[in-house]
Scaffold this active site. Sequence first.
Site, PDB file in Angstrom:
ATOM      1  N   CYS A 119     111.117 159.549 151.838  1.00 31.53           N
ATOM      2  CA  CYS A 119     109.890 160.512 151.872  1.00 31.53           C
ATOM      3  C   CYS A 119     108.639 160.317 152.251  1.00 31.53           C
ATOM      4  O   CYS A 119     107.095 161.213 151.830  1.00 31.53           O
ATOM      5  CB  CYS A 119     109.350 159.925 150.049  1.00 31.53           C
ATOM      6  SG  CYS A 119     110.846 160.012 149.076  1.00 31.53           S
ATOM      7  N   HIS A 259     102.901 161.447 147.305  1.00 32.68           N
ATOM      8  CA  HIS A 259     104.487 161.909 146.957  1.00 32.68           C
ATOM      9  C   HIS A 259     104.129 161.843 145.341  1.00 32.68           C
ATOM     10  O   HIS A 259     104.475 160.706 144.956  1.00 32.68           O
ATOM     11  CB  HIS A 259     104.772 160.950 148.164  1.00 32.68           C
ATOM     12  CG  HIS A 259     106.420 160.604 147.690  1.00 32.68           C
ATOM     13  ND1 HIS A 259     107.332 161.884 147.538  1.00 32.68           N
ATOM     14  CD2 HIS A 259     107.101 159.937 147.120  1.00 32.68           C
ATOM     15  CE1 HIS A 259     108.292 161.588 147.392  1.00 32.68           C
ATOM     16  NE2 HIS A 259     108.719 160.513 146.946  1.00 32.68           N
ATOM     17  N   ASN A 289     111.427 165.054 142.500  1.00 32.65           N
ATOM     18  CA  ASN A 289     111.023 164.042 143.749  1.00 32.65           C
ATOM     19  C   ASN A 289     111.339 165.043 144.685  1.00 32.65           C
ATOM     20  O   ASN A 289     112.954 165.468 144.663  1.00 32.65           O
ATOM     21  CB  ASN A 289     111.451 162.593 143.808  1.00 32.65           C
ATOM     22  CG  ASN A 289     110.997 162.316 144.450  1.00 32.65           C
ATOM     23  OD1 ASN A 289     111.124 162.691 145.911  1.00 32.65           O
ATOM     24  ND2 ASN A 289     111.031 160.734 144.730  1.00 32.65           N
TER      25      ASN A 289
HETATM   26  N1  ACO Z   1     117.244 158.413 130.311  1.00 33.67           N
HETATM   27  C1  ACO Z   1     117.376 157.315 129.527  1.00 33.67           C
HETATM   28  N2  ACO Z   1     117.901 155.927 129.809  1.00 33.67           N
HETATM   29  C2  ACO Z   1     117.223 155.999 131.364  1.00 33.67           C
HETATM   30  C3  ACO Z   1     117.725 156.415 132.028  1.00 33.67           C
HETATM   31  C4  ACO Z   1     117.609 157.891 131.856  1.00 33.67           C
HETATM   32  N3  ACO Z   1     117.587 159.341 132.696  1.00 33.67           N
HETATM   33  N4  ACO Z   1     117.522 156.080 133.142  1.00 33.67           N
HETATM   34  C5  ACO Z   1     117.530 154.812 133.313  1.00 33.67           C
HETATM   35  N5  ACO Z   1     117.413 154.714 132.116  1.00 33.67           N
HETATM   36  C6  ACO Z   1     117.239 153.100 131.165  1.00 33.67           C
HETATM   37  C7  ACO Z   1     117.933 151.566 132.005  1.00 33.67           C
HETATM   38  O1  ACO Z   1     118.970 152.263 131.604  1.00 33.67           O
HETATM   39  C8  ACO Z   1     116.916 150.755 131.385  1.00 33.67           C
HETATM   40  O2  ACO Z   1     118.390 150.139 129.610  1.00 33.67           O
HETATM   41  P1  ACO Z   1     118.520 149.103 129.954  1.00 33.67           P
HETATM   42  O3  ACO Z   1     116.247 147.897 128.932  1.00 33.67           O
HETATM   43  O4  ACO Z   1     119.061 149.565 128.313  1.00 33.67           O
HETATM   44  O5  ACO Z   1     119.346 147.800 130.636  1.00 33.67           O
HETATM   45  C9  ACO Z   1     116.474 151.608 130.552  1.00 33.67           C
HETATM   46  O6  ACO Z   1     116.104 152.785 130.564  1.00 33.67           O
HETATM   47  C10 ACO Z   1     115.062 151.049 131.665  1.00 33.67           C
HETATM   48  O7  ACO Z   1     115.392 151.393 132.989  1.00 33.67           O
HETATM   49  P2  ACO Z   1     114.508 150.934 134.219  1.00 33.67           P
HETATM   50  O8  ACO Z   1     115.027 151.233 135.233  1.00 33.67           O
HETATM   51  O9  ACO Z   1     113.604 149.455 133.979  1.00 33.67           O
HETATM   52  O10 ACO Z   1     113.122 151.858 134.075  1.00 33.67           O
HETATM   53  P3  ACO Z   1     111.834 152.437 134.714  1.00 33.67           P
HETATM   54  O11 ACO Z   1     110.288 152.639 133.636  1.00 33.67           O
HETATM   55  O12 ACO Z   1     111.451 151.688 135.655  1.00 33.67           O
HETATM   56  O13 ACO Z   1     112.198 154.000 135.088  1.00 33.67           O
HETATM   57  C11 ACO Z   1     112.644 155.353 137.368  1.00 33.67           C
HETATM   58  C12 ACO Z   1     113.292 154.684 136.134  1.00 33.67           C
HETATM   59  C13 ACO Z   1     111.640 156.520 136.717  1.00 33.67           C
HETATM   60  C14 ACO Z   1     113.431 155.336 137.933  1.00 33.67           C
HETATM   61  C15 ACO Z   1     111.687 155.098 138.077  1.00 33.67           C
HETATM   62  O14 ACO Z   1     111.275 153.196 137.726  1.00 33.67           O
HETATM   63  C16 ACO Z   1     111.228 154.980 139.336  1.00 33.67           C
HETATM   64  O15 ACO Z   1     110.172 156.304 139.344  1.00 33.67           O
HETATM   65  N6  ACO Z   1     110.929 154.557 140.728  1.00 33.67           N
HETATM   66  C17 ACO Z   1     110.351 154.563 142.015  1.00 33.67           C
HETATM   67  C18 ACO Z   1     111.331 155.542 142.316  1.00 33.67           C
HETATM   68  C19 ACO Z   1     110.650 155.714 143.900  1.00 33.67           C
HETATM   69  O16 ACO Z   1     109.639 155.379 143.710  1.00 33.67           O
HETATM   70  N7  ACO Z   1     111.526 155.595 145.058  1.00 33.67           N
HETATM   71  C20 ACO Z   1     110.930 156.161 146.197  1.00 33.67           C
HETATM   72  C21 ACO Z   1     110.628 157.295 146.661  1.00 33.67           C
HETATM   73  S1  ACO Z   1     112.272 158.440 146.367  1.00 33.67           S
HETATM   74  C22 ACO Z   1     112.517 158.599 147.996  1.00 33.67           C
HETATM   75  O17 ACO Z   1     112.467 157.491 148.741  1.00 33.67           O
HETATM   76  C23 ACO Z   1     113.699 159.492 148.401  1.00 33.67           C
END
Ligand code: ACO
Length: 332
Positions: A119, A259, A289
Amino acid sequence: MTKTNAGINAGILSTGRAYPEGVLTNADLEKMVETSDEWITSRTGIKQRHRAAAGEYTSQFAVAAARQAVERARIDASEIDLIICATVTPDQILPSTACLIQAELGAHNAAAFDLAAACSGFIYGLTLANQMIRTGQSRYALVIGAELLTRYVDYTDRGTCVIFGDGAGAALLGPVEGDRGILAARIRSDGRYAEQLFAPGGGTRVPPTAETLSSGMHYFKMRGNELFKVAVRSMTDIAREVLAEAGYGAHEVRLFVPHQANQRITDAVAEKLSVDSEFVYSNIAMHGNTSSASIPIALDECLEQGLAKDGDLVLLVSFGGGATWGAVALKW
Ligand code: ACO
């Protein structure tokens, strides 16, 4: 003798963007995995993302975005000295997507290569092009971010399939007069975070076989929750560094284009920097994204809406797999 642009700033002269017509909405995803529009919207800000159809490929969108940028700069493709295509989803392993773009554009005098910084690829590309122009090695440089991420998304993994989309954005850089253009640019990485976002199969370590494909080892795996915290901290720190180097405070930023990874990351970084929300640009609801394409697509939308005016301080900040991050401060 090498020509020199010593004392001349490099600036973004024009931009362009392109993406597939196909769209995957949150309602579509509700039918594919255990998720909901409410969860996706509240946790990410995403409502829809573009998704390439079978037969479409990365360079098609890169070329379309690049053509717009070149036409808007009113230069001939033969005047371009450098093409950097930031991508982690190239058309093929060999040759580089940048060379395929060069041929399509007819930019026969350009050096061309791909840049893999996930990214942060566009910010990495801007940083390199800035140096090439300032030293006189290049006059016009095309920096493209182009990704078909949905080709590497596992549509049974709700943690990643709701996030990623496809698209391409391009910026044409060249020398600019006075104190305009890129004032400061910094890029960083930390490979200790490599396995927080990675595709384990398909390279030389785990070559593609029927077995690696059937077990989905070529798909992106992400520990989003861990990356989230690193992203907020890294983006905030590097934004502060480039602003200090440029001699400005965050309160002077008139357009902030981070980003587009997650709306909550954007909000957290803007708040920590104290950038007024009226100057923060977000299009994540419509695109998801798109990795290296997200900043140039967003910047092109900003220019179309007249959001960057002459003399405005513009701040671009990225974070991505690797981990990689970077920031650029520009005077428009
Ligand atoms: N729908 C419903 N529930 C979900 C989903 C979904 N799509 N995805 C995850 N959950 C659940 C998980 O299973 C978890 O359930 P549990 O508590 O029963 O175990 C709960 O939601 C919380 O999961 P988290 O992973 O802690 O959720 P979070 O709030 O962190 O959101 C997300 C996840 C959106 C992926 C977030 O962490 C994020 O955006 N992270 C940053 C990603 C990033 O910046 N990547 C780098 C850049 S991208 C690149 O380089 C190509």
